[in-house]
Scaffold this motif. Sequence first.
Motif, PDB file in Angstrom:
ATOM      1  N   GLY A 271     -22.523 -15.238  74.035  1.00 49.30           N
ATOM      2  CA  GLY A 271     -22.532 -13.859  73.560  1.00 49.30           C
ATOM      3  C   GLY A 271     -22.458 -12.811  74.633  1.00 49.30           C
ATOM      4  O   GLY A 271     -21.630 -12.886  75.520  1.00 49.30           O
ATOM      5  N   SER A 272     -23.358 -11.856  74.564  1.00 47.43           N
ATOM      6  CA  SER A 272     -23.262 -10.699  75.458  1.00 47.43           C
ATOM      7  C   SER A 272     -24.526 -10.562  76.298  1.00 47.43           C
ATOM      8  O   SER A 272     -25.513 -11.246  76.087  1.00 47.43           O
ATOM      9  N   VAL A 273     -24.461  -9.661  77.243  1.00 46.75           N
ATOM     10  CA  VAL A 273     -25.606  -9.365  78.102  1.00 46.75           C
ATOM     11  C   VAL A 273     -26.077  -7.949  77.830  1.00 46.75           C
ATOM     12  O   VAL A 273     -25.345  -7.129  77.302  1.00 46.75           O
ATOM     13  N   THR A 274     -27.299  -7.689  78.210  1.00 46.68           N
ATOM     14  CA  THR A 274     -27.881  -6.359  78.075  1.00 46.68           C
ATOM     15  C   THR A 274     -27.980  -5.738  79.464  1.00 46.68           C
ATOM     16  O   THR A 274     -28.546  -6.375  80.369  1.00 46.68           O
ATOM     17  N   PRO A 275     -27.424  -4.540  79.670  1.00 46.70           N
ATOM     18  CA  PRO A 275     -27.559  -3.901  80.983  1.00 46.70           C
ATOM     19  C   PRO A 275     -29.027  -3.870  81.408  1.00 46.70           C
ATOM     20  O   PRO A 275     -29.909  -3.565  80.616  1.00 46.70           O
ATOM     21  N   GLY A 276     -29.255  -4.232  82.665  1.00 41.82           N
ATOM     22  CA  GLY A 276     -30.602  -4.341  83.185  1.00 41.82           C
ATOM     23  C   GLY A 276     -31.112  -5.770  83.185  1.00 41.82           C
ATOM     24  O   GLY A 276     -32.017  -6.129  83.920  1.00 41.82           O
ATOM     25  N   ASP A 277     -30.508  -6.627  82.349  1.00 40.73           N
ATOM     26  CA  ASP A 277     -30.862  -8.043  82.287  1.00 40.73           C
ATOM     27  C   ASP A 277     -29.609  -8.884  82.527  1.00 40.73           C
ATOM     28  O   ASP A 277     -29.488  -9.986  82.026  1.00 40.73           O
ATOM     29  N   ASN A 278     -28.674  -8.321  83.264  1.00 44.98           N
ATOM     30  CA  ASN A 278     -27.377  -8.973  83.409  1.00 44.98           C
ATOM     31  C   ASN A 278     -27.149  -9.503  84.823  1.00 44.98           C
ATOM     32  O   ASN A 278     -26.073  -9.399  85.369  1.00 44.98           O
ATOM     33  N   PHE A 279     -28.201 -10.087  85.405  1.00 46.16           N
ATOM     34  CA  PHE A 279     -28.041 -10.675  86.723  1.00 46.16           C
ATOM     35  C   PHE A 279     -28.910 -11.922  86.841  1.00 46.16           C
ATOM     36  O   PHE A 279     -29.866 -12.118  86.094  1.00 46.16           O
ATOM     37  N   SER A 280     -28.551 -12.777  87.785  1.00 42.99           N
ATOM     38  CA  SER A 280     -29.336 -13.954  88.137  1.00 42.99           C
ATOM     39  C   SER A 280     -29.446 -14.006  89.641  1.00 42.99           C
ATOM     40  O   SER A 280     -28.583 -13.477  90.357  1.00 42.99           O
ATOM     41  N   ILE A 281     -30.463 -14.674  90.108  1.00 39.98           N
ATOM     42  CA  ILE A 281     -30.555 -14.987  91.528  1.00 39.98           C
ATOM     43  C   ILE A 281     -29.944 -16.370  91.685  1.00 39.98           C
ATOM     44  O   ILE A 281     -30.380 -17.330  91.037  1.00 39.98           O
ATOM     45  N   SER A 282     -28.908 -16.455  92.495  1.00 41.91           N
ATOM     46  CA  SER A 282     -28.233 -17.720  92.745  1.00 41.91           C
ATOM     47  C   SER A 282     -28.751 -18.296  94.058  1.00 41.91           C
ATOM     48  O   SER A 282     -28.719 -17.633  95.084  1.00 41.91           O
TER      49      SER A 282
END
Length: 142
Positions: free
Chosen positions: A79-90
């Motif tokens: 689905g989709s992402v929510t701005p502000g929750d759209n990152f991961s630490i790789s």
Amino acid sequence: MPIVNIYLNFNGNCREAFEFYRSVLGGEFSGISTFGEMPPQEGMPPLPEEDRDKIMHISLPVSEETMLMGSDTTTAFGGSVTPGDNFSISITPEGRNEADRLFAALSEGGQVTMPLAEMFWGDYFGSLVDKFSINWMVNCPL
């Protein structure tokens, strides 16, 4: 010592965002692929035609130690992402044993979203949300 980078997710405008970041930060993309280039995976739903040109992975070196990476989301894969929750630490560990250790420790009390496994791109990869609601990706070159 593992390498840590930021991984950004977008709702279909990843290419536009990374062209912007490249214009600001300089450099050249070190890798770019679309969902349409991905080989079929057992147990995965069919890829909708409108998702074929979306970015599956893109990387832009920012310095010798830092890489900005990203992808689009698709309806077929979450689905989709929510701005502000759209990152991961790789995090890129030095070996498979370290990948297993980090993954187990980070996922304790959290939720595994993709178990560690060998992937079609040739790496050992998994993702999770830790007990503090932070998204992590563990990617170990084999």
